[in-house]
Design a protein around this motif. Structure first.
Motif, PDB file in Angstrom:
ATOM      1  N   LEU A  98       0.868  -1.123   0.064  1.00  0.00           N
ATOM      2  CA  LEU A  98      -0.040   0.010   0.006  1.00  0.00           C
ATOM      3  C   LEU A  98       0.930   1.328   0.064  1.00  0.00           C
ATOM      4  O   LEU A  98       0.672   2.142  -0.822  1.00  0.00           O
ATOM      5  CB  LEU A  98      -0.945   0.068   1.191  1.00  0.00           C
ATOM      6  N   ALA A  99       1.853   1.241   0.859  1.00  0.00           N
ATOM      7  CA  ALA A  99       2.734   2.630   0.911  1.00  0.00           C
ATOM      8  C   ALA A  99       3.486   2.651  -0.478  1.00  0.00           C
ATOM      9  O   ALA A  99       3.561   3.730  -0.812  1.00  0.00           O
ATOM     10  CB  ALA A  99       3.563   2.352   2.130  1.00  0.00           C
ATOM     11  N   THR A 100       4.022   1.657  -0.810  1.00  0.00           N
ATOM     12  CA  THR A 100       4.706   1.694  -2.193  1.00  0.00           C
ATOM     13  C   THR A 100       3.814   2.235  -3.357  1.00  0.00           C
ATOM     14  O   THR A 100       4.440   3.119  -4.197  1.00  0.00           O
ATOM     15  CB  THR A 100       5.341   0.416  -2.550  1.00  0.00           C
ATOM     16  N   ALA A 101       2.502   1.831  -3.193  1.00  0.00           N
ATOM     17  CA  ALA A 101       1.555   2.175  -4.343  1.00  0.00           C
ATOM     18  C   ALA A 101       1.253   3.645  -4.101  1.00  0.00           C
ATOM     19  O   ALA A 101       0.745   4.343  -5.029  1.00  0.00           O
ATOM     20  CB  ALA A 101       0.608   1.528  -4.312  1.00  0.00           C
ATOM     21  N   LEU A 129       3.254   6.132  -2.842  1.00  0.00           N
ATOM     22  CA  LEU A 129       4.503   6.984  -2.895  1.00  0.00           C
ATOM     23  C   LEU A 129       4.422   8.464  -3.706  1.00  0.00           C
ATOM     24  O   LEU A 129       4.802   9.538  -3.339  1.00  0.00           O
ATOM     25  CB  LEU A 129       5.760   6.584  -3.399  1.00  0.00           C
ATOM     26  N   GLU A 130       3.566   8.165  -4.960  1.00  0.00           N
ATOM     27  CA  GLU A 130       3.409   9.546  -5.682  1.00  0.00           C
ATOM     28  C   GLU A 130       2.237  10.482  -5.032  1.00  0.00           C
ATOM     29  O   GLU A 130       2.368  11.599  -5.064  1.00  0.00           O
ATOM     30  CB  GLU A 130       3.245   9.183  -7.120  1.00  0.00           C
ATOM     31  N   ARG A 131       1.200   9.675  -4.627  1.00  0.00           N
ATOM     32  CA  ARG A 131       0.048  10.645  -4.099  1.00  0.00           C
ATOM     33  C   ARG A 131       0.124  11.064  -2.788  1.00  0.00           C
ATOM     34  O   ARG A 131      -0.074  12.116  -2.453  1.00  0.00           O
ATOM     35  CB  ARG A 131      -1.141   9.628  -4.419  1.00  0.00           C
ATOM     36  N   LEU A 132       0.766  10.231  -1.867  1.00  0.00           N
ATOM     37  CA  LEU A 132       0.825  10.558  -0.411  1.00  0.00           C
ATOM     38  C   LEU A 132       2.370  10.360  -0.007  1.00  0.00           C
ATOM     39  O   LEU A 132       2.563   9.672   0.981  1.00  0.00           O
ATOM     40  CB  LEU A 132       0.090   9.923   0.483  1.00  0.00           C
ATOM     41  N   PRO A 133       3.359  10.938  -0.523  1.00  0.00           N
ATOM     42  CA  PRO A 133       4.796  10.615  -0.478  1.00  0.00           C
ATOM     43  C   PRO A 133       5.233  10.713   1.218  1.00  0.00           C
ATOM     44  O   PRO A 133       5.850   9.708   1.502  1.00  0.00           O
ATOM     45  CB  PRO A 133       5.581  11.832  -1.139  1.00  0.00           C
ATOM     46  N   GLU A 134       4.638  11.732   1.802  1.00  0.00           N
ATOM     47  CA  GLU A 134       5.149  11.941   3.251  1.00  0.00           C
ATOM     48  C   GLU A 134       4.606  10.561   4.086  1.00  0.00           C
ATOM     49  O   GLU A 134       5.416   9.977   4.882  1.00  0.00           O
ATOM     50  CB  GLU A 134       4.934  13.133   3.791  1.00  0.00           C
ATOM     51  N   VAL A 135       3.321  10.324   4.183  1.00  0.00           N
ATOM     52  CA  VAL A 135       2.744   8.971   4.993  1.00  0.00           C
ATOM     53  C   VAL A 135       3.251   7.935   4.476  1.00  0.00           C
ATOM     54  O   VAL A 135       3.639   7.142   5.124  1.00  0.00           O
ATOM     55  CB  VAL A 135       1.320   9.127   5.026  1.00  0.00           C
ATOM     56  N   LEU A 140       6.585   3.040   5.293  1.00  0.00           N
ATOM     57  CA  LEU A 140       7.611   1.995   4.585  1.00  0.00           C
ATOM     58  C   LEU A 140       8.716   2.186   5.825  1.00  0.00           C
ATOM     59  O   LEU A 140       9.184   0.971   6.217  1.00  0.00           O
ATOM     60  CB  LEU A 140       8.141   2.647   3.691  1.00  0.00           C
ATOM     61  N   SER A 141       8.884   3.299   6.314  1.00  0.00           N
ATOM     62  CA  SER A 141      10.111   3.098   7.587  1.00  0.00           C
ATOM     63  C   SER A 141       9.548   2.409   8.740  1.00  0.00           C
ATOM     64  O   SER A 141      10.513   1.580   9.239  1.00  0.00           O
ATOM     65  CB  SER A 141      10.272   4.831   7.902  1.00  0.00           C
ATOM     66  N   GLU A 142       8.281   2.407   9.120  1.00  0.00           N
ATOM     67  CA  GLU A 142       7.951   1.792  10.179  1.00  0.00           C
ATOM     68  C   GLU A 142       7.950   0.206   9.910  1.00  0.00           C
ATOM     69  O   GLU A 142       8.163  -0.542  10.888  1.00  0.00           O
ATOM     70  CB  GLU A 142       6.197   2.329  10.492  1.00  0.00           C
ATOM     71  N   MET A 143       7.630  -0.061   8.748  1.00  0.00           N
ATOM     72  CA  MET A 143       7.625  -1.601   8.174  1.00  0.00           C
ATOM     73  C   MET A 143       8.935  -2.103   8.342  1.00  0.00           C
ATOM     74  O   MET A 143       9.229  -3.123   8.942  1.00  0.00           O
ATOM     75  CB  MET A 143       6.791  -1.757   6.925  1.00  0.00           C
ATOM     76  N   MET A 183      -3.236   5.113   6.308  1.00  0.00           N
ATOM     77  CA  MET A 183      -2.638   6.128   5.519  1.00  0.00           C
ATOM     78  C   MET A 183      -2.688   7.638   5.780  1.00  0.00           C
ATOM     79  O   MET A 183      -2.490   8.492   5.096  1.00  0.00           O
ATOM     80  CB  MET A 183      -2.972   6.050   4.135  1.00  0.00           C
ATOM     81  N   THR A 184      -2.988   7.947   7.143  1.00  0.00           N
ATOM     82  CA  THR A 184      -2.960   9.071   7.720  1.00  0.00           C
ATOM     83  C   THR A 184      -1.739   9.213   8.547  1.00  0.00           C
ATOM     84  O   THR A 184      -1.330   8.265   9.050  1.00  0.00           O
ATOM     85  CB  THR A 184      -4.445   9.562   8.406  1.00  0.00           C
TER      86      THR A 184
END
Length: 136
Positions: free
Chosen positions: A26-29, A31-37, A42-45, A102-103
């Motif tokens: 989900l985070a990888t997908a 990245l362009e739309r919500l890069p910061e979150v 990804l960092s948390e995982m 994703m918030t």
């Protein structure tokens, strides 16, 4: 600057293999739309202790958990207690207290156990700190 800023001593977190795989995808997908979150998730995982589904302690926030947490209100420092269910973006519904992972606050909650606290920064730049009180 990441949407969810951490302090130097971050708590250890635990996630199931299934949650880690789905959240990483989900985070990888996103990245362009919500890069910061997306980058924060990804960092948390990457830093999470990943365990089998049956090995996630009952008091740890995972996808689908209903979590009660206290959070400061930012500038006034007043504490608020909230109860939300952590969900994927498609299931987000603020009226039903369903909070998307994703918030910034959703990404901060994943993997935390009862009693753990973490600092995070909202999309408007205000810093907050939350503490998990109950997980069901």
């Amino acid at each position: 600057m990441p949407a969810v800023a951490r302090n130097r001593s971050v708590p250890n977190i635990v996630v199931s293999e299934a949650d880690c795989d789905r959240l990483t995808d989900l985070a990888t997908a996103s990245l362009e739309r919500l890069p910061e979150v997306a980058e924060e998730l990804l960092s948390e995982m990457e830093r999470a202790k990943v365990v089998g589904e049956d090995s996630v302690p009952a008091d740890v926030v995972r996808m689908g958990s209903t979590v009660t947490f206290s959070s400061d209100a930012g500038t006034d420092g007043e504490q608020h207690e909230l109860t939300e269910t952590l969900v994927y973006p498609a299931d987000e519904d603020s009226d039903a207290h369903k909070l998307s992972v994703m918030t910034p606050v959703g990404a901060a909650l994943i993997g935390l156990a009862v009693g753990q606290s973490i600092s995070w920064t909202a999309r408007d730049g205000r810093k907050h700190r939350l503490t998990v009180r109950k997980v069901s």
